[in-house]
Design a protein around this motif. Sequence first.
Motif, mmCIF file in Angstrom:
data_model
loop_
_atom_site.group_PDB
_atom_site.id
_atom_site.type_symbol
_atom_site.label_atom_id
_atom_site.label_comp_id
_atom_site.label_asym_id
_atom_site.label_seq_id
_atom_site.Cartn_x
_atom_site.Cartn_y
_atom_site.Cartn_z
ATOM 1 N N ALA A 276 0.846 -1.189 0.000
ATOM 2 C CA ALA A 276 0.000 0.000 0.000
ATOM 3 C C ALA A 276 0.886 1.245 0.000
ATOM 4 O O ALA A 276 1.923 1.290 0.644
ATOM 5 N N LYS A 277 0.431 2.262 -0.710
ATOM 6 C CA LYS A 277 1.162 3.523 -0.762
ATOM 7 C C LYS A 277 0.944 4.289 0.542
ATOM 8 O O LYS A 277 -0.152 4.271 1.105
ATOM 9 N N PRO A 278 1.976 4.970 1.021
ATOM 10 C CA PRO A 278 1.814 5.698 2.289
ATOM 11 C C PRO A 278 0.881 6.909 2.176
ATOM 12 O O PRO A 278 0.262 7.307 3.145
ATOM 13 N N LEU A 279 0.795 7.516 1.000
ATOM 14 C CA LEU A 279 -0.047 8.691 0.813
ATOM 15 C C LEU A 279 -1.137 8.412 -0.211
ATOM 16 O O LEU A 279 -0.853 7.889 -1.293
ATOM 17 N N ARG A 280 -2.354 8.771 0.123
ATOM 18 C CA ARG A 280 -3.450 8.637 -0.825
ATOM 19 C C ARG A 280 -3.395 9.791 -1.819
ATOM 20 O O ARG A 280 -3.081 10.928 -1.453
ATOM 21 N N LYS A 281 -3.722 9.499 -3.065
ATOM 22 C CA LYS A 281 -3.640 10.506 -4.120
ATOM 23 C C LYS A 281 -4.569 11.689 -3.840
ATOM 24 O O LYS A 281 -4.197 12.841 -4.038
ATOM 25 N N ASP A 282 -5.774 11.405 -3.344
ATOM 26 C CA ASP A 282 -6.701 12.503 -3.065
ATOM 27 C C ASP A 282 -6.204 13.389 -1.927
ATOM 28 O O ASP A 282 -6.398 14.604 -1.942
ATOM 29 N N MET A 283 -5.522 12.801 -0.945
ATOM 30 C CA MET A 283 -4.978 13.590 0.159
ATOM 31 C C MET A 283 -3.795 14.442 -0.309
ATOM 32 O O MET A 283 -3.623 15.569 0.141
ATOM 33 N N VAL A 284 -2.993 13.905 -1.222
ATOM 34 C CA VAL A 284 -1.873 14.672 -1.784
ATOM 35 C C VAL A 284 -2.405 15.853 -2.590
ATOM 36 O O VAL A 284 -1.931 16.984 -2.454
ATOM 37 N N GLN A 285 -3.430 15.599 -3.419
ATOM 38 C CA GLN A 285 -3.974 16.673 -4.250
ATOM 39 C C GLN A 285 -4.664 17.749 -3.427
ATOM 40 O O GLN A 285 -4.741 18.898 -3.845
ATOM 41 N N PHE A 286 -5.151 17.393 -2.254
ATOM 42 C CA PHE A 286 -5.770 18.376 -1.370
ATOM 43 C C PHE A 286 -4.750 18.993 -0.414
ATOM 44 O O PHE A 286 -4.692 20.213 -0.259
ATOM 45 N N GLY A 287 -3.938 18.164 0.222
ATOM 46 C CA GLY A 287 -3.058 18.610 1.291
ATOM 47 C C GLY A 287 -1.878 19.447 0.857
ATOM 48 O O GLY A 287 -1.590 20.487 1.470
ATOM 49 N N ILE A 288 -1.177 19.018 -0.168
ATOM 50 C CA ILE A 288 0.038 19.740 -0.566
ATOM 51 C C ILE A 288 -0.248 21.184 -0.962
ATOM 52 O O ILE A 288 0.420 22.101 -0.464
ATOM 53 N N PRO A 289 -1.223 21.466 -1.836
ATOM 54 C CA PRO A 289 -1.499 22.886 -2.147
ATOM 55 C C PRO A 289 -1.951 23.689 -0.921
ATOM 56 O O PRO A 289 -1.565 24.842 -0.754
ATOM 57 N N LEU A 290 -2.742 23.071 -0.054
ATOM 58 C CA LEU A 290 -3.200 23.760 1.148
ATOM 59 C C LEU A 290 -2.029 24.086 2.062
ATOM 60 O O LEU A 290 -1.843 25.241 2.467
ATOM 61 N N PHE A 291 -1.220 23.098 2.370
ATOM 62 C CA PHE A 291 -0.105 23.309 3.296
ATOM 63 C C PHE A 291 0.977 24.202 2.701
ATOM 64 O O PHE A 291 1.667 24.901 3.430
ATOM 65 N N ALA A 292 1.134 24.196 1.401
ATOM 66 C CA ALA A 292 2.129 25.068 0.771
ATOM 67 C C ALA A 292 1.786 26.538 0.988
ATOM 68 O O ALA A 292 2.667 27.397 0.961
ATOM 69 N N ASN A 293 0.514 26.829 1.215
ATOM 70 C CA ASN A 293 0.088 28.212 1.434
ATOM 71 C C ASN A 293 -0.024 28.605 2.900
ATOM 72 O O ASN A 293 0.090 29.779 3.225
ATOM 73 N N VAL B 137 8.793 22.095 2.755
ATOM 74 C CA VAL B 137 8.371 20.986 1.901
ATOM 75 C C VAL B 137 8.295 19.677 2.692
ATOM 76 O O VAL B 137 7.340 18.906 2.554
ATOM 77 N N THR B 138 9.288 19.437 3.532
ATOM 78 C CA THR B 138 9.281 18.231 4.360
ATOM 79 C C THR B 138 8.088 18.247 5.316
ATOM 80 O O THR B 138 7.400 17.240 5.500
ATOM 81 N N GLY B 139 7.831 19.399 5.907
ATOM 82 C CA GLY B 139 6.682 19.531 6.792
ATOM 83 C C GLY B 139 5.362 19.339 6.072
ATOM 84 O O GLY B 139 4.428 18.731 6.608
ATOM 85 N N ASP B 140 5.262 19.854 4.837
ATOM 86 C CA ASP B 140 4.044 19.660 4.042
ATOM 87 C C ASP B 140 3.791 18.172 3.800
ATOM 88 O O ASP B 140 2.655 17.697 3.898
ATOM 89 N N GLY B 141 4.854 17.430 3.498
ATOM 90 C CA GLY B 141 4.721 15.988 3.291
ATOM 91 C C GLY B 141 4.298 15.276 4.563
ATOM 92 O O GLY B 141 3.440 14.387 4.542
ATOM 93 N N ALA B 142 4.878 15.686 5.697
ATOM 94 C CA ALA B 142 4.518 15.066 6.977
ATOM 95 C C ALA B 142 3.065 15.352 7.337
ATOM 96 O O ALA B 142 2.337 14.456 7.793
ATOM 97 N N LEU B 143 2.626 16.584 7.123
ATOM 98 C CA LEU B 143 1.226 16.920 7.409
ATOM 99 C C LEU B 143 0.269 16.164 6.495
ATOM 100 O O LEU B 143 -0.812 15.740 6.923
ATOM 101 N N THR B 144 0.653 15.975 5.242
ATOM 102 C CA THR B 144 -0.186 15.211 4.320
ATOM 103 C C THR B 144 -0.236 13.746 4.741
ATOM 104 O O THR B 144 -1.275 13.093 4.628
ATOM 105 N N LEU B 145 0.861 13.219 5.253
ATOM 106 C CA LEU B 145 0.878 11.856 5.784
ATOM 107 C C LEU B 145 -0.059 11.738 6.988
ATOM 108 O O LEU B 145 -0.808 10.760 7.118
ATOM 109 N N ILE B 146 -0.062 12.730 7.852
ATOM 110 C CA ILE B 146 -0.979 12.751 8.998
ATOM 111 C C ILE B 146 -2.425 12.813 8.508
ATOM 112 O O ILE B 146 -3.304 12.115 9.022
#
Length: 133
Positions: free
Chosen positions: A1-18, A102-111
Motif C-alpha cells: 500500500a502507498k503511504p499517501l493517498r492521491k486525493d490527500m496529496v492533491q488536497f493537502g500539498i497545495p493547502l499546506f504550501a500556502n 516541503v518536508t513539513g508539508d509531506g509530513a502533514l499530508t501523511l498525517i
Amino acid sequence: AKPLRKDMVQFGIPLFANIHLCGSVLTEVFFCMTISQILYGKLPSIPTMLLFCILLGVFAIGAPGVPGGRLITGVLLFDDAGTALMLTIFALQDSFGTACNVTGDGALTLILTGYAERHKIPEKSDEMQNIEF
C-alpha cells in the motif's frame, strides 16, 4: 500500500504550501533575535517579539514578502544596517527554510492520510475530483 493517498496529496500539498511556513517563520524569528543581539546588544522585549510573531504568522499566509521588510523596520525598529544584514542572511539560507517547509508539508499530508484512513473516509477517484461545481 502507498503511504499517501492521491486525493490527500492533491488536497493537502497545495493547502499546506500556502498556510504551513514553519521553515520561513522559524528562521526569520531566530535571525531577528540574533541580529538584534549582535548589532544592538539586546534582544527585543517579550511583548515586541509576541507582536512580531503574531503579525508574522498572519502576514506570512497572505503576503509572504511583507514580513521581510515592514515588520523588521516597523516592529523591531531595525535600521538600514540591521535590515541589510537580515535580508542577506535570510537570502543565503532560504533554501534550508524551503526544505523544512516541503518536508513539513509531506509530513502533514501523511498525517491527513492517516486521519482519513483511521476514520474510514473513502478515497475519491480522479473522476470525482475533476468535477466542477
